[in-house]
Design a protein around this motif. Structure first.
Motif, PDB file in Angstrom:
ATOM      1  N   THR A   1      49.585  57.270  34.727  1.00 53.46           N
ATOM      2  CA  THR A   1      50.620  56.836  35.592  1.00 53.46           C
ATOM      3  C   THR A   1      49.952  56.138  37.008  1.00 53.46           C
ATOM      4  N   LYS A   2      48.692  56.045  36.884  1.00 55.49           N
ATOM      5  CA  LYS A   2      47.998  55.450  37.984  1.00 55.49           C
ATOM      6  C   LYS A   2      47.029  54.540  37.344  1.00 55.49           C
ATOM      7  N   GLY A   3      46.363  53.712  38.303  1.00 54.30           N
ATOM      8  CA  GLY A   3      45.330  52.758  37.814  1.00 54.30           C
ATOM      9  C   GLY A   3      45.066  51.823  38.991  1.00 54.30           C
ATOM     10  N   LYS A   4      44.127  50.781  38.682  1.00 62.16           N
ATOM     11  CA  LYS A   4      43.642  50.014  39.835  1.00 62.16           C
ATOM     12  C   LYS A   4      44.222  48.795  39.259  1.00 62.16           C
ATOM     13  N   TRP A   5      44.074  47.582  40.258  1.00 61.76           N
ATOM     14  CA  TRP A   5      44.393  46.337  39.822  1.00 61.76           C
ATOM     15  C   TRP A   5      43.481  45.193  40.608  1.00 61.76           C
ATOM     16  N   GLU A   6      43.363  44.053  40.064  1.00 61.88           N
ATOM     17  CA  GLU A   6      42.686  42.882  40.891  1.00 61.88           C
ATOM     18  C   GLU A   6      43.283  41.635  40.190  1.00 61.88           C
ATOM     19  N   VAL A   7      43.027  40.903  41.015  1.00 60.62           N
ATOM     20  CA  VAL A   7      43.623  39.379  40.668  1.00 60.62           C
ATOM     21  C   VAL A   7      42.484  38.775  39.667  1.00 60.62           C
ATOM     22  N   LEU A   8      42.861  38.372  38.508  1.00 61.54           N
ATOM     23  CA  LEU A   8      41.679  37.916  37.622  1.00 61.54           C
ATOM     24  C   LEU A   8      41.578  36.322  38.119  1.00 61.54           C
ATOM     25  N   LEU A   9      42.829  35.578  38.137  1.00 59.34           N
ATOM     26  CA  LEU A   9      42.923  34.250  38.510  1.00 59.34           C
ATOM     27  C   LEU A   9      44.083  33.725  39.252  1.00 59.34           C
ATOM     28  N   LYS A  10      43.704  33.013  40.267  1.00 54.29           N
ATOM     29  CA  LYS A  10      44.861  32.198  40.835  1.00 54.29           C
ATOM     30  C   LYS A  10      44.969  30.728  40.136  1.00 54.29           C
ATOM     31  N   CYS A  11      45.854  30.289  39.752  1.00 48.66           N
ATOM     32  CA  CYS A  11      45.863  29.062  38.586  1.00 48.66           C
ATOM     33  C   CYS A  11      46.199  27.954  39.423  1.00 48.66           C
ATOM     34  N   GLY A  12      45.838  26.772  38.939  1.00 46.67           N
ATOM     35  CA  GLY A  12      46.170  25.631  39.727  1.00 46.67           C
ATOM     36  C   GLY A  12      44.835  24.605  39.685  1.00 46.67           C
ATOM     37  N   ASP A  13      44.903  23.469  40.108  1.00 48.59           N
ATOM     38  CA  ASP A  13      43.606  22.404  40.294  1.00 48.59           C
ATOM     39  C   ASP A  13      42.785  22.822  41.235  1.00 48.59           C
ATOM     40  N   PRO A  14      41.456  23.612  40.936  1.00 47.29           N
ATOM     41  CA  PRO A  14      40.592  24.049  41.967  1.00 47.29           C
ATOM     42  C   PRO A  14      39.944  22.821  42.738  1.00 47.29           C
ATOM     43  N   SER A  15      40.209  21.710  42.580  1.00 47.61           N
ATOM     44  CA  SER A  15      39.592  20.762  42.941  1.00 47.61           C
ATOM     45  C   SER A  15      40.418  20.264  44.403  1.00 47.61           C
ATOM     46  N   VAL A  16      41.726  20.594  44.512  1.00 39.56           N
ATOM     47  CA  VAL A  16      42.487  20.710  45.457  1.00 39.56           C
ATOM     48  C   VAL A  16      42.625  21.808  46.462  1.00 39.56           C
ATOM     49  N   ALA A  17      41.938  21.550  47.518  1.00 40.35           N
ATOM     50  CA  ALA A  17      41.563  22.768  48.340  1.00 40.35           C
ATOM     51  C   ALA A  17      42.992  23.560  48.665  1.00 40.35           C
ATOM     52  N   ASP A  18      43.905  22.850  49.110  1.00 38.60           N
ATOM     53  CA  ASP A  18      44.947  23.872  49.620  1.00 38.60           C
ATOM     54  C   ASP A  18      45.732  24.551  48.177  1.00 38.60           C
ATOM     55  N   VAL A  19      45.553  24.236  46.911  1.00 37.15           N
ATOM     56  CA  VAL A  19      46.149  24.910  45.984  1.00 37.15           C
ATOM     57  C   VAL A  19      45.423  26.446  45.978  1.00 37.15           C
ATOM     58  N   GLY A  20      44.195  26.611  46.308  1.00 35.16           N
ATOM     59  CA  GLY A  20      43.411  27.933  46.486  1.00 35.16           C
ATOM     60  C   GLY A  20      43.335  28.438  45.227  1.00 35.16           C
TER      61      GLY A  20
ATOM     62  N   PHE B   1      39.488  29.503  39.790  1.00 31.69           N
ATOM     63  CA  PHE B   1      38.563  29.391  38.572  1.00 31.69           C
ATOM     64  C   PHE B   1      36.893  29.308  38.848  1.00 31.69           C
ATOM     65  N   SER B   2      36.036  29.882  38.144  1.00 31.79           N
ATOM     66  CA  SER B   2      34.932  29.582  38.535  1.00 31.79           C
ATOM     67  C   SER B   2      34.349  28.055  38.430  1.00 31.79           C
ATOM     68  N   THR B   3      33.198  27.832  39.039  1.00 31.21           N
ATOM     69  CA  THR B   3      32.798  26.423  39.125  1.00 31.21           C
ATOM     70  C   THR B   3      32.380  25.766  37.741  1.00 31.21           C
ATOM     71  N   ALA B   4      32.125  26.707  36.907  1.00 33.07           N
ATOM     72  CA  ALA B   4      31.766  26.540  35.517  1.00 33.07           C
ATOM     73  C   ALA B   4      32.708  25.730  34.827  1.00 33.07           C
ATOM     74  N   THR B   5      34.288  25.976  35.473  1.00 36.26           N
ATOM     75  CA  THR B   5      35.266  25.495  34.674  1.00 36.26           C
ATOM     76  C   THR B   5      35.464  24.115  35.161  1.00 36.26           C
ATOM     77  N   THR B   6      35.446  23.298  33.881  1.00 36.67           N
ATOM     78  CA  THR B   6      35.679  21.852  34.093  1.00 36.67           C
ATOM     79  C   THR B   6      37.014  21.154  34.621  1.00 36.67           C
ATOM     80  N   ALA B   7      37.038  19.824  34.614  1.00 36.63           N
ATOM     81  CA  ALA B   7      38.233  19.253  35.147  1.00 36.63           C
ATOM     82  C   ALA B   7      39.333  19.507  33.976  1.00 36.63           C
ATOM     83  N   ASN B   8      39.000  19.745  32.803  1.00 35.17           N
ATOM     84  CA  ASN B   8      39.698  19.940  31.614  1.00 35.17           C
ATOM     85  C   ASN B   8      40.244  21.402  31.598  1.00 35.17           C
TER      86      ASN B   8
END
Length: 665
Positions: A508-527, A530-537
């Motif tokens: 009935t209890k646990g811990k949580w974390e954000v694995l990913l916030k999604c979107g285009d990482p090349s656009v700074a405002d998106v936030g 993804f790791s920088t090993a993630t390509t544009a695709n």
């Protein structure tokens, strides 16, 4: 609040199809909690550390961390597919993507062949249904190459189904598509196209085939007789003129994702039920507030014009008979599906399950609407692998919980039980049946955390973690979050990772974390994070369905990408969750323009990935290559020259490695 049939056009993949936000509470949103948590911590670790904290952590340190992550390497071994937009299926090099089933394909030895210009309810009842979403596999005799494929058929797009129903009209000097009213015969086809399919399949010569004379083949439809079971069965609030007993329901609606139980039954989740009901409740009716919380009626479907049970003025209790989890015994084609009311009533996305340490079975459930909740159901009884018959009513007795996420990274699973906390007569509940019929209001009162459209929730037996897909929430206001995380007008969504206390899924209890916030990482405002090993695709937005393969690796399917949203179509991404490669993502498969990526599902031997391609071509007028003024006009002119390989047919695709072997190994 009824809407015209034109609301069923999805002219943009960013258009919300889950109804209006109807959560009236001031419960804290996940955004507020994440913002408070991370501002208090002062910095983010691992995959959380990207543009959102560039001002407080050295960019060189971030780059170094991601380079180390990339050096260790991904758990996925395949050459990444290039992202893009067109009207075809695409899969990573070295793999084949074969269409196994399409809308209208025959399922039985006596099924008629699909004829798009001469559709009938009788024919559709013997054919594969429309808009396939969830895909499950149930082995026959333990085989990874011979089993039952179970598929949900979520909803219908009449403008893509019926030739000639779309007219191009002039409005304010511009051409626009207009949908003509449906006839009763067309509504009957829609009703037969809903529900689910159970069909035997076999792998022969490395390719999957449908067994048309399979003795367990079956269609479940919105006209199939079902039973209400559990605490709500027989309650006054589910009794109707047609069913004064309150125990027999005709049909299931809007079956989105689902699951396969450990004992081999098929569960179907009823999601956006609000669109099927029209008319008005009698003045002062006691269900008014209950229905408002679910957005009922919306009236996007025209079924109420032909069938009284969808007209609130004639059958005001009918909506209470939908919004449940439906269980089907696939081993008996004559079995009556059962709506398991102990699991709660809301807009269910899916029902993925896992056996806890003590033998109880845990189901994770998302309520797919902006600002709604994450749930889990824990059976009272224990799974018996040696006596499958003993498991057949496990879902009628158990405890439903709703999640409350805290700033310190903890999560509490609060029981939704009559008599506990605010769930009392003073708040309008006379018993557990009332609590379950109004699950959303019960969760409101408990102070559950308001989430960004919870969709698939997948437990991972390999590492003891749980992954929560949060597709998006464009309605979150800026004053609900600060600059840290997550984002106001969150159009790209994120993924939460939960670790239950002691690795016990029934905790009935646990811990949580954000694995990913999604979107285009090349656009700074998106936030995006993804790791920088993630390509544009490799980056994606709008996570929806997901799967964990036998190796414990996470695969994520998306819903909502397109020309305007991301400049790419939806697809299936492989996402690293462990080690230095954590938060690295790679594109494996992508769908045609306008389609949503559903499923996915891995065969028990991981040598096949089944994926569902839903509503291909819908919203395709946003793609320049389809021409103007509208893709719908183009579609209408193409129907007379219909060809079986046209991309407008929803389909299930089987992906296999050329030469054989496990996927991505």
């Amino acid at each position: 609040m009824t809407q015209s049939p034109e609301t069923r056009f999805r002219t943009s993949q960013l258009e919300e199809n889950d109804g209006p936000s109807v959560n009236p509470t001031d419960n804290r949103t996940m955004g507020e909690i994440i913002a408070a948590r991370f501002s208090r911590r002062g910095f983010l670790k691992g995959s959380l550390a990207v543009s959102a904290i560039a001002a407080t952590v050295s960019p060189l340190a971030l780059v170094a961390a991601d380079e180390a992550r990339a050096t260790e390497g991904s758990a996925f071994k395949f050459d990444e597919l290039e992202a893009g937009i067109d009207d075809k299926h695409h899969v990573a090099p070295g793999y084949d993507a074969d269409v196994l089933l399409r809308w209208g394909d025959p399922l039985f030895a006596d099924s008629p062949e699909f004829d798009p210009v001469k559709q009938s309810a009788e024919a559709q009842a013997r054919q594969f249904g429309y808009n396939n979403d969830y895909v499950g596999y149930i082995p026959i005799d333990g085989s990874a190459e011979h089993g039952l494929l179970v598929v949900n058929h979520e909803y219908t797009n009449p403008h893509l189904m019926f030739p000639g129903i779309v007219k191009i009209v002039e409005k304010d000097g511009k051409k626009a598509a207009e949908l003509a009213p449906l006839s009763k015969e067309q509504v009957d086809v829609e009703m037969a196209a809903h529900g689910g399919t159970i069909v035997e399949i076999r792998k022969e010569g490395g390719k999957w085939q449908v067994v048309r004379d399979g003795k367990l083949n079956r269609r479940i439809m919105s006209t199939t007789e079902m039973a209400l079971s559990g605490p709500v069965a027989g309650h006054d609030r589910v009794k109707t003129n047609a069913d004064p007993s309150g125990t027999k329901v005709i049909g299931t609606l809007n079956n989105c994702a689902g699951g396969v139980t450990p004992w081999g039954t098929y569960v179907m989740a009823e999601e956006n039920i609000h669109g099927y009901f029209s008319g008005e409740l009698p003045e002062g009716h006691k269900e008014a507030a209950n229905y408002k919380r679910l957005g009922i009626p919306e009236g996007a479907y025209e079924w109420g014009a032909h069938y009284d049970r969808f007209d609130l003025a004639k059958e005001p209790n009918e909506p209470n008979r939908f919004g449940w989890i439906v269980e089907v015994d696939v081993n008996d084609p004559n079995s009556v599906p059962r709506k398991r009311t102990a699991m709660g009533r809301f807009k269910h996305e899916g029902a993925e399950s896992i056996v806890a340490r003590d033998g109880r079975v845990v189901f994770y459930l998302g309520d797919d609407e902006r600002f709604d909740y994450v749930y889990k159901f824990v059976t009272a009884g224990k799974f018996n692998p040696n006596d499958l018959a003993a498991n057949m009513n496990l879902l009628d007795d158990g405890t439903l919980h709703v999640a409350k996420f805290a700033e310190d990274g903890s999560v509490e699973w609060m029981p939704i039980v009559f008599g506990q906390g605010p769930l009392t007569a003073e708040n309008g509940f006379a018993g557990q049946a009332d609590v379950l019929i109004e699950t959303r209001r019960a969760a409101d009162l408990l102070g559950a955390t308001k989430m960004d459209r919870p969709e698939d929730i997948q437990p991972n037996a390999g590492n003891g973690k749980v992954y929560v897909m949060l597709t998006n929430n464009s309605k979150r206001k800026s004053d609900q979050v600060d600059a840290a995380n997550p984002r106001a007008e969150n159009v790209f969504g994120h993924i939460i990772e939960i670790v239950e206390d002691g690795g016990d899924f029934a905790a009935t209890k646990g811990k949580w974390e954000v694995l990913l916030k999604c979107g285009d990482p090349s656009v700074a405002d998106v936030g995006a994070t993804f790791s920088t090993a993630t390509t544009a695709n490799g980056w994606f937005g709008m996570p929806d369905n997901c799967a964990v393969d036998s190796a414990g690796r996470l695969w994520v399917a998306t819903d909502g990408q397109g020309p305007k949203a991301t400049g790419r179509t939806d697809g299936l991404w492989a996402v690293d969750t462990e080690g230095a490669a954590r938060a690295t993502s790679k594109l494996f498969f992508r769908v045609p323009i306008g389609a949503e990526m559903c499923g996915p599902l891995f065969a028990p031997d991981d040598q096949t990935a089944f994926v569902a391609v839903q509503h291909p071509g819908d919203g395709g007028e946003d793609w320049e290559a389809f021409g103007r003024p509208s893709y719908y006009e183009d579609l209408s002119t193409r129907w007379p020259d219909f060809k079986p390989d046209m991309p407008v047919r929803p389909s299930v695709v089987a992906i296999t490695k050329q030469g054989g072997g496990k996927i991505a190994v």
